[in-house]
Design a protein around this motif. Structure first.
Motif, PDB file in Angstrom:
ATOM      1  N   THR A 178      35.760  40.779  34.199  1.00 27.35           N
ATOM      2  CA  THR A 178      34.460  41.297  34.641  1.00 27.35           C
ATOM      3  C   THR A 178      33.355  40.455  34.022  1.00 27.35           C
ATOM      4  OG1 THR A 178      34.519  42.927  32.833  1.00 27.35           O
ATOM      5  CG2 THR A 178      35.275  43.646  35.000  1.00 27.35           C
ATOM      6  N   TYR A 179      32.414  40.054  34.861  1.00 24.18           N
ATOM      7  CA  TYR A 179      31.348  39.135  34.459  1.00 24.18           C
ATOM      8  C   TYR A 179      30.009  39.664  34.983  1.00 24.18           C
ATOM      9  CZ  TYR A 179      35.423  36.004  34.300  1.00 24.18           C
ATOM     10  OH  TYR A 179      36.649  35.437  34.061  1.00 24.18           O
ATOM     11  N   PRO A 180      28.912  39.330  34.303  1.00 27.17           N
ATOM     12  CA  PRO A 180      27.605  39.618  34.918  1.00 27.17           C
ATOM     13  C   PRO A 180      27.479  38.803  36.206  1.00 27.17           C
ATOM     14  CG  PRO A 180      27.400  39.040  32.583  1.00 27.17           C
ATOM     15  CD  PRO A 180      28.796  38.689  32.985  1.00 27.17           C
ATOM     16  N   PRO A 181      27.173  39.432  37.332  1.00 29.52           N
ATOM     17  CA  PRO A 181      27.078  38.667  38.584  1.00 29.52           C
ATOM     18  C   PRO A 181      25.857  37.771  38.651  1.00 29.52           C
ATOM     19  CG  PRO A 181      26.491  40.953  38.955  1.00 29.52           C
ATOM     20  CD  PRO A 181      26.999  40.876  37.538  1.00 29.52           C
ATOM     21  N   ALA A 182      24.914  37.985  37.726  1.00 26.80           N
ATOM     22  CA  ALA A 182      23.708  37.162  37.641  1.00 26.80           C
ATOM     23  C   ALA A 182      22.970  37.137  38.984  1.00 26.80           C
ATOM     24  CB  ALA A 182      24.061  35.769  37.139  1.00 26.80           C
ATOM     25  N   SER A 183      22.391  35.998  39.325  1.00 19.64           N
ATOM     26  CA  SER A 183      21.503  35.935  40.495  1.00 19.64           C
ATOM     27  C   SER A 183      22.216  36.024  41.833  1.00 19.64           C
ATOM     28  CB  SER A 183      20.681  34.642  40.443  1.00 19.64           C
ATOM     29  OG  SER A 183      19.816  34.657  39.332  1.00 19.64           O
ATOM     30  N   THR A 184      23.552  36.081  41.837  1.00 22.53           N
ATOM     31  CA  THR A 184      24.253  36.241  43.108  1.00 22.53           C
ATOM     32  C   THR A 184      23.916  37.576  43.769  1.00 22.53           C
ATOM     33  OG1 THR A 184      26.228  37.183  42.047  1.00 22.53           O
ATOM     34  CG2 THR A 184      26.154  34.779  42.335  1.00 22.53           C
ATOM     35  N   VAL A 185      23.367  38.537  42.991  1.00 22.40           N
ATOM     36  CA  VAL A 185      23.028  39.845  43.576  1.00 22.40           C
ATOM     37  C   VAL A 185      21.668  39.828  44.273  1.00 22.40           C
ATOM     38  CG1 VAL A 185      24.380  41.048  41.811  1.00 22.40           C
ATOM     39  CG2 VAL A 185      21.919  40.699  41.461  1.00 22.40           C
ATOM     40  N   LYS A 186      20.900  38.776  44.119  1.00 20.20           N
ATOM     41  CA  LYS A 186      19.535  38.783  44.647  1.00 20.20           C
ATOM     42  C   LYS A 186      19.444  38.972  46.154  1.00 20.20           C
ATOM     43  CE  LYS A 186      17.499  36.269  40.768  1.00 20.20           C
ATOM     44  NZ  LYS A 186      16.936  34.977  40.258  1.00 20.20           N
ATOM     45  N   PRO A 187      20.332  38.371  46.960  1.00 25.42           N
ATOM     46  CA  PRO A 187      20.252  38.665  48.396  1.00 25.42           C
ATOM     47  C   PRO A 187      20.447  40.155  48.710  1.00 25.42           C
ATOM     48  CG  PRO A 187      21.554  36.689  48.033  1.00 25.42           C
ATOM     49  CD  PRO A 187      21.309  37.295  46.687  1.00 25.42           C
ATOM     50  N   ALA A 188      21.341  40.818  47.992  1.00 26.16           N
ATOM     51  CA  ALA A 188      21.575  42.247  48.234  1.00 26.16           C
ATOM     52  C   ALA A 188      20.344  43.062  47.855  1.00 26.16           C
ATOM     53  CB  ALA A 188      22.790  42.716  47.447  1.00 26.16           C
ATOM     54  N   TYR A 189      19.750  42.774  46.698  1.00 27.09           N
ATOM     55  CA  TYR A 189      18.570  43.529  46.285  1.00 27.09           C
ATOM     56  C   TYR A 189      17.359  43.158  47.139  1.00 27.09           C
ATOM     57  CZ  TYR A 189      21.279  45.040  42.252  1.00 27.09           C
ATOM     58  OH  TYR A 189      22.231  45.597  41.435  1.00 27.09           O
ATOM     59  N   GLY A 190      17.334  41.897  47.629  1.00 25.22           N
ATOM     60  CA  GLY A 190      16.268  41.544  48.581  1.00 25.22           C
ATOM     61  C   GLY A 190      16.365  42.381  49.840  1.00 25.22           C
ATOM     62  N   LEU A 191      17.582  42.609  50.315  1.00 26.50           N
ATOM     63  CA  LEU A 191      17.772  43.449  51.488  1.00 26.50           C
ATOM     64  C   LEU A 191      17.329  44.879  51.198  1.00 26.50           C
ATOM     65  CD1 LEU A 191      18.918  43.338  54.390  1.00 26.50           C
ATOM     66  CD2 LEU A 191      21.121  44.059  53.431  1.00 26.50           C
ATOM     67  N   ALA A 192      17.619  45.371  49.991  1.00 23.99           N
ATOM     68  CA  ALA A 192      17.189  46.718  49.609  1.00 23.99           C
ATOM     69  C   ALA A 192      15.666  46.810  49.591  1.00 23.99           C
ATOM     70  CB  ALA A 192      17.762  47.077  48.238  1.00 23.99           C
ATOM     71  N   MET A 193      15.003  45.761  49.110  1.00 29.59           N
ATOM     72  CA  MET A 193      13.543  45.762  49.079  1.00 29.59           C
ATOM     73  C   MET A 193      12.958  45.791  50.484  1.00 29.59           C
ATOM     74  SD  MET A 193      13.129  42.946  46.033  1.00 29.59           S
ATOM     75  CE  MET A 193      13.747  43.293  44.384  1.00 29.59           C
TER      76      MET A 193
END
Length: 633
Positions: free
Chosen positions: A336-351
């Motif tokens: 298990t690792y911090p996903p770091a900035s790979t999550v930004k597209p998902a949170y951008g979609l949430a925004m």
């Protein structure tokens, strides 16, 4: 002639002697008759007793003694089934069965087991560990079952045992098939391995199925599909001599072989992914975006699965267990690792969905951010800042400040559902055991796991995939697949057919519901990460024969204090940041989704290059329908 006249006294004496002699003969005759009668009575009694016993043995107890005699002469032995084979998608054999000669003992046929073991150890190489394992297996054996002591006997050792067979009661040398993994380290974490059965392995299992079988699946597919690969045990009635040697087989019920497995995985692509890591520690996962099939699943470093098949030595196991590189850890499912900035597209979609931002919403990003009334400064990886950025450029350049500010406005209560929708903190549903689910933090999670409330600073950290957030490489590949398919996907699967019958794929599920315009913004931004000059992975675009979309990430391993600068030169190799990348291709019609993590790889562009090599190999060469590019290649 003169007659001799005896005196009268002498005459009377002779008559008495004669009479006495006649009386003794009569007495002896009477005694003889008596003795004869007694002897006859004794003989008759013994004959009667013998006759009665004979009657009892031959008539009354006939069936009992026939059965006992037959049991001493004829034994029922289990016949182990042939374990099912495992193939890749192209029919290349990944898990094979090979013949091997083993030394085994039927303990009922020897009066002195310890003495026999000592004698055998003088003849062939048998370690203390092998003797200890043999004695453990004795505890769960069935009567007259042959228990393995030594595997992989050489031709010389077989010859020695054959010459001295008459001095080794209960000892057998038998041919048996053992598991063999031709690709060794390359697929160790996918296939797992079989190894000798322990007491704990049979808890909750039908022990009758393992009669005559020494091994059981311990990890990977060998463990998960154990019931299918094992098959059904057979039996045979064998006739033995007084020393327990098998003379002939009287009757045989053939075992049912285990079913073969064919995988979605392509072993050639697996090798490409492994080579692309160039000896680094990390993981590569490639998924077919249509079926969810696992095309490649690398966890590096690996180990040689064959070491475990007949029992790994303490020395070899100690080296694997104590290695700092943790070769026994399946990073793909359990790292298990911090996903770091790979999550930004998902949170951008949430925004976009929540209305916190539109495609054109601009944010001033000076390189640092502070929460109201808090002195702590949250910094961007680009210390000079990115200036004015919108959703597209923020994802393209991986601007942290953009996500700090808008995540603070949106809040974790809207971020967490989107994180779970893309697969964070959720089981993927892969057909393999031992998967970790990671963490998608939320108010409820923190209160339950840490017993404290959620803070705004936690939201800031979560917005760039740091803080409490943790994901496996497989979860990141699932996230890439769902982003590629606009929220739709199937669970990832390794096995595509069992016994020649294709498995039933679950219907595609719509995990994320969003407007088409929102998807256009996020997917376009991921494409610009590769194909624009300011994109964080633009280095992989050179010579690319198709459009690719992706997102880089750099996960800190150690924290950097306020006011200090990141300096790779003062950090040791194992404290450098992890390099991450998720992506899919072709961008306009996704066929493959890839996630890459290089532990302490420092630069995320390195992970992007690994993904590029995997995508090139699949789309241009190994796919069932390779792409035809503009230049005809």
């Amino acid at each position: 002639m003169r007659l001799l006249h005896l005196p009268s006294s002498v005459s009377h004496l002779s008559e008495r002697a004669i009479n006495q002699e006649l009386k003794d003969s009569q007495r002896e005759q009477s005694l003889y008759v008596l003795r004869l009668l007694v002897a006859a009575a004794v003989v008759l009694g013994l004959a009667l007793a013998l006759g009665l016993r004979y009657y009892s043995l031959q008539i009354e107890s006939h069936q009992h003694y026939v059965a006992a005699s037959e049991e001493n002469r004829v034994h029922v032995r289990p016949v182990a089934p042939i374990r099912g084979l495992i193939y890749d998608r192209n029919g290349e054999l990944l898990a094979d069965n090979r013949p091997s000669f083993i030394l085994r003992i039927v303990v009922e046929r020897t009066d002195d087991l310890d003495g026999l073991l000592a004698q055998l150890r003088q003849m062939v190489d048998i370690s203390d560990q092998q003797v200890a394992q043999f004695k453990k297996r004795l505890q769960r054996r069935h009567p007259y079952e042959a228990i393995a002591l030594r595997y992989n006997l050489s031709e010389r050792e077989r010859g020695i045992l054959a010459v001295d067979a008459h001095r080794l009661p209960g000892v057998e040398v038998a041919a048996q098939v053992v598991r063999y993994y031709p690709q060794k380290e390359r697929l160790a974490h996918v296939l797992g391995y079989v190894s000798r059965i322990s007491e704990g392995d049979l808890r909750g299992r039908d022990e009758q199925r393992y009669r005559g079988t020494d091994v059981i699946g311990k990890r990977g597919l060998e463990y998960h599909y154990e019931d299918i690969l094992l098959g059904g045990v057979g039996s045979e009635n064998v006739e033995t001599n007084s020393r327990g040697r098998v003379m002939r087989v009287l009757e045989r019920n053939d075992p049912q072989p285990g079913k073969n497995l064919q995988l979605f995985l392509d072993s050639r692509l697996q090798q490409v992914a492994l080579d692309a890591l160039q000896g680094e520690r990390g993981s590569v996962v490639a998924l077919d975006t249509t079926t969810g099939g696992v095309l490649a699943m690398v966890s590096a470093p690996g180990y040689d699965s064959n070491l475990f098949v007949t029992g790994i030595s303490h020395k070899d196991y100690g080296e694997l267990r104590d290695s700092l590189d943790k070769p026994l850890l399946n990073r793909t499912l359990q790292g298990t690792y911090p996903p770091a900035s790979t999550v930004k597209p998902a949170y951008g979609l949430a925004m976009l969905k929540s209305g916190v931002a539109t495609a054109n919403t601009e944010v001033w990003a000076p390189g640092h951010f502070r929460l109201p009334n808090i002195d702590h400064e949250y910094r961007c990886w680009e210390r000079r800042g990115h200036g004015h950025v919108n959703m597209r450029s923020a994802i393209q350049q991986s601007c942290d400040i953009y996500f700090y500010k808008l995540a603070y406005q949106m809040g974790i209560d809207q971020m967490a559902p989107m994180g779970r929708s893309v697969g964070l903190g959720q089981p993927t549903g892969i057909d393999m055991s031992g998967e970790k689910v990671g963490v998608m933090p939320s108010r409820e999670w923190k209160q339950g796991a840490r017993g404290v409330s959620w803070y705004h600073g936690d939201t800031i950290n979560a917005s760039i995939g740091q803080g409490f957030t943790a994901a496996t490489p497989l979860q990141l590949a699932v996230m890439a697949m769902r982003l590629a398919n606009r929220g739709e996907s199937r669970p990832p699967k390794l096995v595509q057919s069992v016994g020649g019958e294709p498995i039933d794929l679950e219907p595609p599920m719509q995990h994320i519901v969003a407007d088409s315009a929102h998807w256009d913004v996020v997917q376009g931004a991921m494409e610009s990460v590769i194909h624009t000059l300011k994109g964080t992975a633009n280095a992989v675009a050179k010579g690319l024969q198709y459009r690719m979309a992706g997102k880089t990430g750099t996960a800190q391993v150690v924290s950097i204090a306020q006011g200090e600068k990141y300096d790779a030169e003062i950090l040791t190799k194992r404290t450098l940041p992890h390099a991450l990348f998720i992506g899919y291709a072709p961008a306009d019609d996704p066929k493959i989704a890839v996630a890459v993590i290089i532990e302490n790889g420092e630069k995320s562009s390195r992970s992007a290059k690994v993904a590029r090599q995997v995508m090139d190999a699949w789309l241009l060469e190994y796919s069932d329908q390779p792409l035809v590019t503009d230049d005809g290649q």
